[in-house]
Design a protein around this motif. Structure first.
Motif, PDB file in Angstrom:
ATOM      1  N   PRO A 116       0.831  -1.216   0.000  1.00 57.53           N
ATOM      2  CA  PRO A 116       0.000   0.000   0.000  1.00 57.53           C
ATOM      3  C   PRO A 116       0.862   1.263   0.000  1.00 57.53           C
ATOM      4  O   PRO A 116       1.892   1.341   0.667  1.00 57.53           O
ATOM      5  CB  PRO A 116      -0.795  -0.129   1.300  1.00 57.53           C
ATOM      6  CG  PRO A 116      -0.825  -1.587   1.594  1.00 57.53           C
ATOM      7  CD  PRO A 116       0.507  -2.112   1.136  1.00 57.53           C
ATOM      8  N   TRP A 174     -12.439   3.843  -5.868  1.00 60.71           N
ATOM      9  CA  TRP A 174     -13.500   2.839  -5.928  1.00 60.71           C
ATOM     10  C   TRP A 174     -14.679   3.342  -5.104  1.00 60.71           C
ATOM     11  O   TRP A 174     -14.528   3.629  -3.912  1.00 60.71           O
ATOM     12  CB  TRP A 174     -12.996   1.514  -5.387  1.00 60.71           C
ATOM     13  CG  TRP A 174     -13.997   0.404  -5.311  1.00 60.71           C
ATOM     14  CD1 TRP A 174     -14.457  -0.205  -4.188  1.00 60.71           C
ATOM     15  CD2 TRP A 174     -14.642  -0.246  -6.414  1.00 60.71           C
ATOM     16  NE1 TRP A 174     -15.349  -1.192  -4.512  1.00 60.71           N
ATOM     17  CE2 TRP A 174     -15.484  -1.242  -5.879  1.00 60.71           C
ATOM     18  CE3 TRP A 174     -14.592  -0.081  -7.800  1.00 60.71           C
ATOM     19  CZ2 TRP A 174     -16.263  -2.066  -6.681  1.00 60.71           C
ATOM     20  CZ3 TRP A 174     -15.366  -0.908  -8.596  1.00 60.71           C
ATOM     21  CH2 TRP A 174     -16.185  -1.892  -8.039  1.00 60.71           C
ATOM     22  N   TYR A 214     -14.883   7.808  -0.694  1.00 63.08           N
ATOM     23  CA  TYR A 214     -14.397   6.640  -1.432  1.00 63.08           C
ATOM     24  C   TYR A 214     -13.769   5.638  -0.469  1.00 63.08           C
ATOM     25  O   TYR A 214     -13.012   6.005   0.422  1.00 63.08           O
ATOM     26  CB  TYR A 214     -13.369   7.058  -2.486  1.00 63.08           C
ATOM     27  CG  TYR A 214     -13.966   7.885  -3.602  1.00 63.08           C
ATOM     28  CD1 TYR A 214     -14.704   7.286  -4.617  1.00 63.08           C
ATOM     29  CD2 TYR A 214     -13.802   9.272  -3.639  1.00 63.08           C
ATOM     30  CE1 TYR A 214     -15.267   8.035  -5.636  1.00 63.08           C
ATOM     31  CE2 TYR A 214     -14.360  10.030  -4.649  1.00 63.08           C
ATOM     32  CZ  TYR A 214     -15.088   9.412  -5.641  1.00 63.08           C
ATOM     33  OH  TYR A 214     -15.643  10.159  -6.646  1.00 63.08           O
ATOM     34  N   SER A 216     -11.798   2.912  -1.373  1.00 65.91           N
ATOM     35  CA  SER A 216     -10.492   2.409  -1.764  1.00 65.91           C
ATOM     36  C   SER A 216      -9.959   3.216  -2.939  1.00 65.91           C
ATOM     37  O   SER A 216     -10.696   3.938  -3.617  1.00 65.91           O
ATOM     38  CB  SER A 216     -10.567   0.927  -2.156  1.00 65.91           C
ATOM     39  OG  SER A 216     -11.057   0.142  -1.085  1.00 65.91           O
ATOM     40  N   PRO A 227      -2.120  -0.512  -4.490  1.00 59.77           N
ATOM     41  CA  PRO A 227      -3.211   0.077  -3.715  1.00 59.77           C
ATOM     42  C   PRO A 227      -2.734   1.307  -2.946  1.00 59.77           C
ATOM     43  O   PRO A 227      -1.545   1.465  -2.661  1.00 59.77           O
ATOM     44  CB  PRO A 227      -3.617  -1.044  -2.757  1.00 59.77           C
ATOM     45  CG  PRO A 227      -2.359  -1.850  -2.584  1.00 59.77           C
ATOM     46  CD  PRO A 227      -1.656  -1.791  -3.907  1.00 59.77           C
ATOM     47  N   ASP A 229      -3.305   3.389   0.651  1.00 57.10           N
ATOM     48  CA  ASP A 229      -3.895   3.229   1.981  1.00 57.10           C
ATOM     49  C   ASP A 229      -4.122   4.555   2.702  1.00 57.10           C
ATOM     50  O   ASP A 229      -4.777   4.582   3.751  1.00 57.10           O
ATOM     51  CB  ASP A 229      -3.070   2.284   2.851  1.00 57.10           C
ATOM     52  CG  ASP A 229      -1.665   2.789   3.139  1.00 57.10           C
ATOM     53  OD1 ASP A 229      -1.276   3.861   2.601  1.00 57.10           O
ATOM     54  OD2 ASP A 229      -0.946   2.115   3.897  1.00 57.10           O
ATOM     55  N   PHE A 236      -7.668   4.750   3.544  1.00 55.70           N
ATOM     56  CA  PHE A 236      -8.402   3.946   2.569  1.00 55.70           C
ATOM     57  C   PHE A 236      -8.193   2.472   2.878  1.00 55.70           C
ATOM     58  O   PHE A 236      -7.106   2.060   3.304  1.00 55.70           O
ATOM     59  CB  PHE A 236      -7.922   4.240   1.147  1.00 55.70           C
ATOM     60  CG  PHE A 236      -8.268   5.611   0.648  1.00 55.70           C
ATOM     61  CD1 PHE A 236      -9.441   5.838  -0.052  1.00 55.70           C
ATOM     62  CD2 PHE A 236      -7.427   6.684   0.891  1.00 55.70           C
ATOM     63  CE1 PHE A 236      -9.766   7.102  -0.498  1.00 55.70           C
ATOM     64  CE2 PHE A 236      -7.738   7.952   0.450  1.00 55.70           C
ATOM     65  CZ  PHE A 236      -8.919   8.170  -0.248  1.00 55.70           C
ATOM     66  N   THR A 237      -9.217   1.682   2.640  1.00 54.56           N
ATOM     67  CA  THR A 237      -9.136   0.243   2.810  1.00 54.56           C
ATOM     68  C   THR A 237      -8.453  -0.377   1.596  1.00 54.56           C
ATOM     69  O   THR A 237      -8.747   0.001   0.456  1.00 54.56           O
ATOM     70  CB  THR A 237     -10.547  -0.362   2.944  1.00 54.56           C
ATOM     71  OG1 THR A 237     -11.188   0.198   4.084  1.00 54.56           O
ATOM     72  CG2 THR A 237     -10.468  -1.884   3.076  1.00 54.56           C
ATOM     73  N   VAL A 238      -7.541  -1.285   1.827  1.00 60.35           N
ATOM     74  CA  VAL A 238      -6.959  -2.046   0.722  1.00 60.35           C
ATOM     75  C   VAL A 238      -7.935  -3.172   0.406  1.00 60.35           C
ATOM     76  O   VAL A 238      -8.029  -4.159   1.144  1.00 60.35           O
ATOM     77  CB  VAL A 238      -5.566  -2.588   1.077  1.00 60.35           C
ATOM     78  CG1 VAL A 238      -5.034  -3.455  -0.056  1.00 60.35           C
ATOM     79  CG2 VAL A 238      -4.616  -1.444   1.371  1.00 60.35           C
ATOM     80  N   ASP A 239      -8.685  -3.017  -0.651  1.00 62.94           N
ATOM     81  CA  ASP A 239      -9.744  -3.935  -1.030  1.00 62.94           C
ATOM     82  C   ASP A 239      -9.140  -5.062  -1.861  1.00 62.94           C
ATOM     83  O   ASP A 239      -8.795  -4.874  -3.034  1.00 62.94           O
ATOM     84  CB  ASP A 239     -10.804  -3.176  -1.830  1.00 62.94           C
ATOM     85  CG  ASP A 239     -12.050  -3.991  -2.116  1.00 62.94           C
ATOM     86  OD1 ASP A 239     -11.911  -5.196  -2.369  1.00 62.94           O
ATOM     87  OD2 ASP A 239     -13.156  -3.411  -2.103  1.00 62.94           O
TER      88      ASP A 239
END
Length: 258
Positions: A116, A174, A214, A216, A227, A229, A236-239
């Motif tokens: 990330p 995303w 958002y 991700s 990704p 983070d 942000f979530t690492v999806d």
């Protein structure tokens, strides 16, 4: 004194080993453009997009095109027996010369780390952003400032906090159903151009104030993708499902012979 070209495997200008005289042009003149690619097994993803980028930018900057077959021949010559590499093609057109001067550099292959990445927003937007041009002082300045602050990349923003692109990347967000590419003046990176039609993508304006909406995000460039983070203090979530879809889309792209 260390050799400034020591980190290159090959540097050729118009198909000949670079001489001191030939290198005076890129050293003293930043009016030009380039493209960067990863070569594996003598092939590259998005070959025709690279060639179209070089031709279009040469026409816009110098008033005449750049033949794609000539570029391919020069890359093949610089590669020689090297099958895996990072290659760059730089284009200048010195006054008085009948055709563009093409410099090809070949270095060891690179792959973007999939860890990330953290981004720091900065108040800067590239001039003439649709061209991958030389002389990016602002990009380098803010990228180094971001790294000194503990981030991996700078996120360039226009007035009003409008998100444009990274210093050396494109960025996508995303929203739970679509990959959102910021609608703003920016470079259409080759990896972005390959992924956008292969993912559920939309383009719309994104501002710094929108970031918490958002879940991700990820960045792309010639080395691949990774990704995100955090941007500033927004996490942000690492999806893993999203990144799996990005990986599948990217790996589905065919490799084209140089």
């Amino acid at each position: 004194m260390a050799d400034p070209l020591a980190h290159f495997e090959v540097v050729e200008v118009n198909g000949e080993p670079a001489t001191e005289a030939a290198l005076r042009v890129p050293a003293l003149n930043t009016y030009g453009h380039f493209t960067a690619m990863q070569v594996r097994g003598g092939r590259v993803r998005g070959r025709d997009l690279h060639l179209a980028r070089l031709d279009s930018a040469t026409r816009e900057l110098f008033g005449a095109g750049l033949d794609g077959e000539r570029v391919r021949e020069l890359i093949r010559h610089a590669l020689g027996d090297i099958s895996d590499a990072s290659a760059r093609v730089y284009v200048h057109w010195p006054e008085g010369e009948k055709e563009a001067r093409v410099m090809v550099t070949v270095r060891p292959p690179q792959t973007k780390s999939d860890r990330p990445h953290g981004l720091m927003s900065v108040p800067y937007a590239r001039p003439v952003p649709h061209i991958k041009h030389l002389g990016g002082f602002g990009q380098t300045h803010y990228l180094l400032a971001a790294e000194r602050a503990g981030f991996d990349e700078a996120l360039l923003t226009a007035p009003g906090g409008v998100v444009t692109e990274g210093a050396v990347t494109n960025i996508a967000f995303w929203d739970g159903s679509s990959v959102v590419w910021p609608q703003a003046p920016s470079l259409l990176g080759i990896t972005m151009a390959l992924l956008e039609p292969r993912l559920p993508s939309v383009r719309r304006p994104v501002t710094l104030a929108d970031l918490p909406s958002y879940a991700s995000a990820f960045i792309t460039n010639s080395q691949g993708f990774a990704p995100v983070d955090r941007i500033d203090d927004v996490a942000f979530t690492v999806d893993t499902e999203l990144m799996g879809a990005v990986t599948a889309a990217y790996e589905a792209v065919e490799w084209d012979a140089i």
